[in-house]
Design an enzyme around this catalytic site. Structure first.
Site: not given
Ligand SMILES: [Zn+2]
Length: 422
Positions: A83, A85, A146, A180, A203, A386
């Site tokens: 992904h 994003d 990520d 995602e 991922d 994150h």
């Molecule tokens: Zn991810």
């Protein structure tokens, strides 16, 4: 096989993370943020430069591309998916990737906010990266490994296969998705157009990790109906729905069956939202378990608790509505054991230790699996995701590329040729 190959994953990664692709959970559009298309467009262009002629981005920001097969064998079509994003939890604007060459176990102080310190003691995985090059952000943003690590690695796989055409493989599909992180990564995907039999999302975290399980998930909505009366004249009449809701929440177990008290293979009952007035109050729950029967058991438990409580309020009533959210992808993957088996073998051929893991959440892979594309999750090397301390090692990224190369070869090797079949 890789002696003379100059891996491009890290160089690509450093460019991709500087493009802000944060998705937005509040947005109703597809993709949820237009800026994600900037990276998608670039990826389609770069795939074309590599020689993949059908690469393109659609109106929703999905990138589709085909690495043509070079064999007569009927090898199943494999898709690699990542992904574009990044998570809304942490800023993705103005990411400044920094390469810390030959990491030796020291604290890495991030220069734009020196309170952000990446310490070996807090991230023991760094121990395995001594002597390697580690990439971080500069302290004020996430890094975006990520899942731009997965994106860059798949791009490098494409580059490798297009440069090494003597290496036999079947048709390979590439899929890059937006959104995602806000749970909408598969909402506009066209699996028919993709035309793959099996997929792998890139991922995951640690080098060697392979995830074939996710939670199974339901939502439960409980609506409590009280009895309303003028508060001045409510004696022996009023039943306040909000107070009943409070009792329901207070009665939930605290040392088990909750996110705060469980890990590993244990599931939970988790209230996520409450809204109401004296007359009517709604509580939303999410229920999680790795097994669907476990999910139902938890729902029965919750329902019984509420029924018993409501017995003390005969004039009040409640509704209990279960909505299926997603299911453990293992239910599908177990029907196609070769998908995970070949991945396991590919990791071993790369010379790293395989680590089977379960995801305490859902992934695009679980949704894709139930949409008809069985799809476990391969490691991409991402760490501390994150967060501002997010990091990744170039070594792990290159191992992910090698794993994919071995994987497409294993799929080729295991497919009998036409002569062998007859
Ligand atoms: Zn991810």
């Amino acid at each position: 096989m890789f002696e003379n190959y100059k891996f491009t994953a890290a160089e690509r990664f450093i460019r991709y993370v500087q493009i802000d692709t944060q998705s937005n959970p509040q947005s109703l559009s597809n993709p949820t943020t237009e800026k994600q298309k900037e990276l998608s467009k670039l990826l389609a262009e770069e795939l074309k430069q590599i020689g993949i002629t059908d690469a393109h981005m659609d109106e929703w920001g999905y990138v589709y591309a085909t690495i043509p097969g070079n064999t007569n064998k009927k090898v199943p079509v494999i898709c690699f998916c990542a992904h574009v994003d990044t998570a809304p939890d942490c800023s993705g604007t103005g990411v400044k990737p920094m390469v810390h060459t030959n990491y030796q176990g020291q604290d890495i102080i991030l220069p734009d906010d020196t309170t952000q310190v990446l310490r070996l003691s807090e991230y023991p995985y760094l121990q395995t990266q001594k002597g390697n090059d580690v990439i971080t952000a500069s302290g004020t943003t996430l890094l975006g490994s990520d899942d731009k690590a997965g994106v860059a690695e798949i791009m490098d796989l494409a580059n490798f296969l297009m440069m090494n055409k003597e290496l036999k493989h079947g048709t390979i599909k590439i899929l890059f998705t937006p959104d995602e992180e806000v749970g909408k990564g598969t909402s506009k995907v066209d699996l028919k157009k993709l035309g793959a039999h099996f997929g792998y999302t890139l991922d995951g975290g640690e080098a060697g990790s392979l995830e074939d399980e996710t939670f199974s998930a339901d939502g439960v909505q409980v609506v409590i109906h009280g009895v309303i009366a003028h508060p001045g004249y409510a004696k022996d009449k009023m039943i306040n729905a909000m107070k009943i809701a409070g009792e329901i929440l207070a009665a939930l177990p605290k040392d088990r069956l909750s996110p705060e008290s469980t890990d590993g293979k244990r599931g939970f009952i988790h209230p996520v939202r409450i809204e109401g007035i004296a007359e009517k109050c709604t509580i939303e729950f999410i229920i999680r378990d790795f097994e669907t029967p476990g999910l139902i058991k938890k729902e029965d438990y919750l329902k019984t608790q509420i029924e018993e409580l409501l017995r003390t309020y005969p004039k009040a009533s409640f509704e209990f509505k279960v909505t299926e959210q997603y299911r453990n992808m293992k239910e599908i993957l177990d029907q196609h054991p070769q998908v995970v088996e070949y991945a396991r073998e590919a990791i071993e051929r790369t010379g790293i230790k395989m680590k089977m893991e379960s995801i305490r959440g859902g992934t695009d892979g679980s949704r894709l699996s139930f949409m008809g594309l069985p799809c476990p999750n391969l490691f991409a090397g991402e760490q501390a995701i994150h967060s501002k301390l997010e990091f990744i090692s170039i070594h792990d990224m290159n191992k992910a590329v090698q794993t994919m190369v071995h994987l497409v070869q294993i799929w080729y090797e295991r497919t009998p040729s036409e002569e062998e079949k007859s």
